[in-house]
Design a protein around this motif. Sequence first.
Motif, PDB file in Angstrom:
ATOM      1  N   GLU A 439       0.845  -1.198   0.000  1.00 44.00           N
ATOM      2  CA  GLU A 439       0.000   0.000   0.000  1.00 44.00           C
ATOM      3  C   GLU A 439       0.868   1.231   0.000  1.00 44.00           C
ATOM      4  OE1 GLU A 439      -2.864  -1.104  -0.354  1.00 44.00           O
ATOM      5  OE2 GLU A 439      -2.128  -3.062   0.189  1.00 44.00           O
ATOM      6  N   GLU A 440       0.518   2.133  -0.893  1.00 41.58           N
ATOM      7  CA  GLU A 440       1.278   3.370  -0.897  1.00 41.58           C
ATOM      8  C   GLU A 440       0.815   4.309   0.193  1.00 41.58           C
ATOM      9  OE1 GLU A 440       3.441   4.030  -4.919  1.00 41.58           O
ATOM     10  OE2 GLU A 440       2.305   5.625  -3.990  1.00 41.58           O
ATOM     11  N   TYR A 441      -0.479   4.347   0.401  1.00 34.21           N
ATOM     12  CA  TYR A 441      -1.037   5.253   1.391  1.00 34.21           C
ATOM     13  C   TYR A 441      -1.929   4.476   2.338  1.00 34.21           C
ATOM     14  CZ  TYR A 441       0.660   8.439  -2.069  1.00 34.21           C
ATOM     15  OH  TYR A 441       1.464   9.084  -2.943  1.00 34.21           O
ATOM     16  N   PRO A 442      -1.344   3.712   3.223  1.00 31.94           N
ATOM     17  CA  PRO A 442      -2.192   2.969   4.159  1.00 31.94           C
ATOM     18  C   PRO A 442      -2.873   3.933   5.114  1.00 31.94           C
ATOM     19  CG  PRO A 442       0.120   2.702   4.720  1.00 31.94           C
ATOM     20  CD  PRO A 442       0.079   3.491   3.466  1.00 31.94           C
ATOM     21  N   LEU A 443      -4.154   3.742   5.261  1.00 28.65           N
ATOM     22  CA  LEU A 443      -4.926   4.608   6.142  1.00 28.65           C
ATOM     23  C   LEU A 443      -5.157   3.895   7.448  1.00 28.65           C
ATOM     24  CD1 LEU A 443      -7.871   6.260   4.256  1.00 28.65           C
ATOM     25  CD2 LEU A 443      -5.921   7.346   5.292  1.00 28.65           C
ATOM     26  N   GLN A 444      -4.769   4.529   8.531  1.00 30.63           N
ATOM     27  CA  GLN A 444      -4.991   3.849   9.789  1.00 30.63           C
ATOM     28  C   GLN A 444      -6.386   4.090  10.306  1.00 30.63           C
ATOM     29  OE1 GLN A 444      -2.287   4.991  12.843  1.00 30.63           O
ATOM     30  NE2 GLN A 444      -3.596   4.066  14.373  1.00 30.63           N
ATOM     31  N   LEU A 445      -6.855   5.289  10.191  1.00 31.88           N
ATOM     32  CA  LEU A 445      -8.175   5.696  10.662  1.00 31.88           C
ATOM     33  C   LEU A 445      -8.392   5.230  12.090  1.00 31.88           C
ATOM     34  CD1 LEU A 445      -9.903   7.435   8.892  1.00 31.88           C
ATOM     35  CD2 LEU A 445     -11.539   5.604   8.767  1.00 31.88           C
ATOM     36  N   PHE A 446      -9.366   4.358  12.328  1.00 31.96           N
ATOM     37  CA  PHE A 446      -9.654   4.007  13.708  1.00 31.96           C
ATOM     38  C   PHE A 446      -9.070   2.681  14.119  1.00 31.96           C
ATOM     39  CE2 PHE A 446     -11.996   7.643  14.068  1.00 31.96           C
ATOM     40  CZ  PHE A 446     -12.958   7.753  13.101  1.00 31.96           C
ATOM     41  N   CYS A 447      -8.111   2.206  13.388  1.00 35.01           N
ATOM     42  CA  CYS A 447      -7.496   0.941  13.773  1.00 35.01           C
ATOM     43  C   CYS A 447      -6.432   1.184  14.826  1.00 35.01           C
ATOM     44  CB  CYS A 447      -6.841   0.296  12.552  1.00 35.01           C
ATOM     45  SG  CYS A 447      -8.010  -0.351  11.390  1.00 35.01           S
ATOM     46  N   ALA A 448      -5.971   0.071  15.403  1.00 36.55           N
ATOM     47  CA  ALA A 448      -4.902   0.188  16.395  1.00 36.55           C
ATOM     48  C   ALA A 448      -3.629   0.634  15.708  1.00 36.55           C
ATOM     49  CB  ALA A 448      -4.694  -1.165  17.064  1.00 36.55           C
ATOM     50  N   ASP A 449      -2.726   1.119  16.498  1.00 37.59           N
ATOM     51  CA  ASP A 449      -1.457   1.529  15.912  1.00 37.59           C
ATOM     52  C   ASP A 449      -0.758   0.339  15.314  1.00 37.59           C
ATOM     53  OD1 ASP A 449      -0.913   3.791  18.633  1.00 37.59           O
ATOM     54  OD2 ASP A 449      -1.662   4.151  16.612  1.00 37.59           O
ATOM     55  N   GLY A 450      -0.149   0.556  14.156  1.00 37.45           N
ATOM     56  CA  GLY A 450       0.528  -0.555  13.505  1.00 37.45           C
ATOM     57  C   GLY A 450      -0.388  -1.366  12.629  1.00 37.45           C
ATOM     58  N   GLU A 451      -1.669  -0.987  12.581  1.00 35.86           N
ATOM     59  CA  GLU A 451      -2.571  -1.680  11.677  1.00 35.86           C
ATOM     60  C   GLU A 451      -3.166  -0.665  10.728  1.00 35.86           C
ATOM     61  OE1 GLU A 451      -5.472  -3.556  14.082  1.00 35.86           O
ATOM     62  OE2 GLU A 451      -4.217  -5.322  14.405  1.00 35.86           O
ATOM     63  N   TYR A 452      -3.772  -1.160   9.672  1.00 32.52           N
ATOM     64  CA  TYR A 452      -4.406  -0.225   8.755  1.00 32.52           C
ATOM     65  C   TYR A 452      -5.753  -0.766   8.317  1.00 32.52           C
ATOM     66  CZ  TYR A 452      -2.941  -3.372   5.056  1.00 32.52           C
ATOM     67  OH  TYR A 452      -2.770  -4.466   4.274  1.00 32.52           O
ATOM     68  N   ASN A 453      -6.532   0.128   7.793  1.00 35.45           N
ATOM     69  CA  ASN A 453      -7.884  -0.186   7.389  1.00 35.45           C
ATOM     70  C   ASN A 453      -7.862  -0.909   6.055  1.00 35.45           C
ATOM     71  OD1 ASN A 453     -10.558   0.030   6.404  1.00 35.45           O
ATOM     72  ND2 ASN A 453     -10.908   1.748   7.778  1.00 35.45           N
ATOM     73  N   SER A 454      -8.402  -2.116   6.016  1.00 42.40           N
ATOM     74  CA  SER A 454      -8.253  -2.870   4.773  1.00 42.40           C
ATOM     75  C   SER A 454      -9.271  -2.485   3.724  1.00 42.40           C
ATOM     76  CB  SER A 454      -8.312  -4.366   5.046  1.00 42.40           C
ATOM     77  OG  SER A 454      -9.640  -4.776   5.152  1.00 42.40           O
ATOM     78  N   MET A 455     -10.364  -1.839   4.109  1.00 44.38           N
ATOM     79  CA  MET A 455     -11.285  -1.327   3.092  1.00 44.38           C
ATOM     80  C   MET A 455     -10.593  -0.215   2.312  1.00 44.38           C
ATOM     81  SD  MET A 455     -14.425  -1.731   2.026  1.00 44.38           S
ATOM     82  CE  MET A 455     -15.815  -2.010   3.076  1.00 44.38           C
ATOM     83  N   ALA A 456      -9.665   0.461   2.967  1.00 47.58           N
ATOM     84  CA  ALA A 456      -8.979   1.560   2.283  1.00 47.58           C
ATOM     85  C   ALA A 456      -8.080   1.041   1.175  1.00 47.58           C
ATOM     86  CB  ALA A 456      -8.163   2.366   3.283  1.00 47.58           C
ATOM     87  N   THR A 457      -7.597  -0.199   1.295  1.00 46.03           N
ATOM     88  CA  THR A 457      -6.758  -0.696   0.211  1.00 46.03           C
ATOM     89  C   THR A 457      -7.569  -0.857  -1.059  1.00 46.03           C
ATOM     90  OG1 THR A 457      -7.206  -2.979   0.756  1.00 46.03           O
ATOM     91  CG2 THR A 457      -5.287  -1.985   1.744  1.00 46.03           C
ATOM     92  N   ALA A 458      -8.868  -1.091  -0.907  1.00 44.23           N
ATOM     93  CA  ALA A 458      -9.681  -1.235  -2.100  1.00 44.23           C
ATOM     94  C   ALA A 458     -10.123   0.116  -2.635  1.00 44.23           C
ATOM     95  CB  ALA A 458     -10.891  -2.108  -1.797  1.00 44.23           C
ATOM     96  N   PHE A 459     -10.485   1.022  -1.729  1.00 42.42           N
ATOM     97  CA  PHE A 459     -11.088   2.261  -2.181  1.00 42.42           C
ATOM     98  C   PHE A 459     -10.123   3.419  -2.313  1.00 42.42           C
ATOM     99  CE2 PHE A 459     -15.381   1.961  -3.059  1.00 42.42           C
ATOM    100  CZ  PHE A 459     -15.992   1.068  -2.217  1.00 42.42           C
ATOM    101  N   PHE A 460      -9.084   3.426  -1.490  1.00 42.75           N
ATOM    102  CA  PHE A 460      -8.242   4.611  -1.439  1.00 42.75           C
ATOM    103  C   PHE A 460      -7.049   4.433  -2.365  1.00 42.75           C
ATOM    104  CE2 PHE A 460      -7.679   8.557   0.373  1.00 42.75           C
ATOM    105  CZ  PHE A 460      -6.380   8.752   0.772  1.00 42.75           C
TER     106      PHE A 460
END
Lengths: 686, 308
Positions: A439-460
């Motif tokens: 992922e070029e721009y992993p979005l963490q949003l409301f996930c724990a630190d060190g994790e990222y939102n996996s819906m963002a990999t599809a949409f963002f």
Amino acid sequence: MANITKKVSWSSRGDESGAAGEETPLLNGSEQSRPLRQMSSGSTVFQIGRLSTVDLDEEITTEEQDSARGRPKEIPHNEKLLSLKFESLDYDNIENQLFLEEERRMSFVAFRCLEISRWVICGLIGFLTGLIACFIDIAVEQLAGLKYKLIKENIVKFTEAGGLSISLLLWVALNSFCVMWGSIIVAFIEPIAAGSGIPQIKCFLNGVKVPRVVRLKTLVVKVVGVIFSVVGGLAVGKEGPMIHSGAVLAAGVSQGRSTSLKKDFKIFEYFRRDTEKRDFVSAGAAAGVSAAFGAPVGGVLFSLEEGASFWNQMLTWRIFFASMISTFTLNFFLSIYHNKPGELSNPGLINFGRFESEAMEYNLYEIPLFIAMGAIGGGLGAFFNFLNYWLTIFRIRYVHRPCLQVMEAMLVAAVTATVAFIMIYFSTDCQPLGPDHTEEYPLQLFCADGEYNSMATAFFNTPERSVRSLFHNPTGTYNSLTLGLFTLTYFFLACWTYGLAVSAGVFIPSLLIGAAWGRLCGILLASTTSTASMWADPGKYALIGAAAQLGGIVRMTLSLTVIMVEATGNVTYGLPIMLVLMTAKIVGDYFQEGLYDLHIKLGSVPFLHWEAPATSHWLTAREVMSSPVTCLNRIEKVGTIVDTLSNTSTNHNGFPVVVQVSGDDEVLFDLATDKNAWCKILHSCI
Amino acid sequence: MSLHRYELGFLLIILNIYSLGLIDAVNVTASDSAANPLQAPSYQSHSSSAVYKPAVDSSYSINLLSSFPEDVEISEYCSEMLRLFGQRYVAYVNCLIPAARPVRVCQNCSPEYKSLSDVFLNISSDQMGPGNVSCRDSILRSDRLMLVFLLYGNLATIWEKSNCKQCVTTDLKGPNNDTLYYLTLLNQTITCFEKYKEGNHTELCKSCILPYKDLNDMYSGMEKNSTLCIDLEDSMNMTRKLWSKNFGCSYPHGETIPVIAVSSFMLFLPIIFYLSSFLHSEQKKRKLIHPKRAKSHNSLMNIQDKQS
């Protein structure tokens, strides 16, 4: 003598009023009544319609015409109309005296030079197409990267502080801004550049002279438009416009002159005829496909399948040459751009990544599954086409003003951003950030630190990157709910987006939809059986789903199989992909036509298919030809010629020249084109 | 000949005792090591003669050993190097294992790695040692197994993967300044956690946010510069897990209401647009032109019927 000054121009734009009458339509200065013909009910094939942008001031008014009977009947647009503004390309050479003299003058050496120059042109076409593809790719990458970086920073800032609605507004604003520019240039400057361009090129390759489709202005609008559409986050791809651009380049380069720039370079004058132009446009389309997918053989087969009516060995060879040069140029320049000169790992605009044979092996018992997925793809594709068909009819009827089209495009961009944001916001699917995350721009949003939102990999992401991550991300990156929601929303978004007044393709969105539900199938299969290892990687199901969905929407067979095989770099997938595409085509054709064929029909293009309609073989020519025949005498008045040529209901490309005009006399002289007849006849009269 | 044999046997026994005294789990027989290939890297004592040391009940007899001629034996110098390599190898592995969880390999074991790699560099160099011998070929490349090469290769790969080079000084003596600073911050955070661990977690979230944030920022900065080694990554990972999962101090979900409001507005706009264009725009009509056909014929009527 006809009042020529009052006549509108007899160019092929055909924006004149006219109506058929019972008698010959000559308006030799006398006002003529125009009786209205009753529309025969149910007759489907031969109604001819025309654009109604008519200047009624030009009509010669009489008392009779004041009555409603004088007005030709108007109906709302539907798919069963054919437009009079289309002419056909001339596949025959005009063998008049000038031509024969020219041919006599050419020596053997000159013919050899011609042959060499054909090769040079094909190489040049490939090279320029590769460069254009490179430009598009780099521009999209830079601009889209900038946009996502901005939005991500904004989101990160506002996740802590609250007020994420500001991020949403920023995203919507950026999207609308980009798409607004893309739509303005298409709607106001060159409307023919809208859509993917493949229907228009298909028509062109099949002999219909679609006006302005291969102009330089169209090319510029198309390239800039596609950059803006993709950066604007619409659910579109850039492959279809690439094919159109390749064709335009071919038409421009091979003619050695530019109508848009009004410059004539005085080269390649031998090729300035439709026969040669068509061959080069086939090469250009193939080069475009090859640059788009990294599939040179697929490009050649695309030209073969969609277009070129006259195929011979040398033409195939030249087209293949153009395709190879195109993909090689793109690869080379992209490798320079990525600072790895000579690495040659980006053969096309879309890079599916390499499918390693080990993890992606398929077994014999999975073939029925693949066929089932093909059937699903065909069904979904038919549904997509059905929705898009009604939407396009609505757009043609009601959203036809340019400013409305621009507004519509901006709204679609805004809603796309909104939907994506909502999905990301409410998704609780968090995945840990791996060291080699793609992922070029992993979005963490409301996930724990060190994790990222996996819906963002599809949409963002740009759609190509999303497709690649669906194919190659390891098992467990996406969960079923994410994929299901994504498929649903993206399906309707893509259906809504195709047909807007923007320059945009439909390949990537269909691949993305298919990859999403294909991966979902893979995950479900793995979860239903206890031995998960039996089904290995959901990535290969994503590939099969993508092929099925694409086949269901566009219904291309041979070329698409080869394109997918070449793009995945794995010939072992040829068999499943072929089966899947065949199934999708069969199932889809049962319900609805392919998307491009639908749009050709909706564009009122007189497109001739390979074979006549199934139950029409017993029709004789007498029943479908006009009567009486519009012909010209050997000695004819200028006014008559003007009238014949300017009457839109008889603007054929050729008229028989007969000795006497009376009913159905035999035609004694061969066909002459309108321009030639005009010149010859004027010459003999003056 | 027999004198050599006794000498040999004496030497072997002494070496055996020496090696037994040095290491606990050691394989001394060829048959043993063949039977347990999965054990930790074993140290085989080397003699100045050929390879295997016989056990008491081994089928190998000492007769075999003396059958190798002089010029295939490795020199004294090289066997000394080999012994040194073995020592340092064992020292390094001994340091690594206790530092495996939580990962501290870079901070603790860098000096050992340095000395090991020095020895190996010496062995594998092209220079001729004293007595004009090159140890590289005789130790590293004489057989199919290439044991020394493989063993060192494994450790070198581990060193590469752990990325320790980034957070130790250039002479590999110990952690560098950045790492030390990071470790200080880490310490602060952990002490803060310890202090408030017992009570309400919200108390902890509020009080320890500052050191945690500092630590996070420092870590992100180092991540951008790619100066991270596995020690730092692991410690950060554990801290993050503590923060988010154990203490539950993630970001609050924020206000959902404005987001929903804005999105509904956006989703509503197209409906308005389409409705207004449907109601207000003039529908685009097409003008029909009828083609002139031949005069009505009987068959024409049939055509019409058939076509409709």
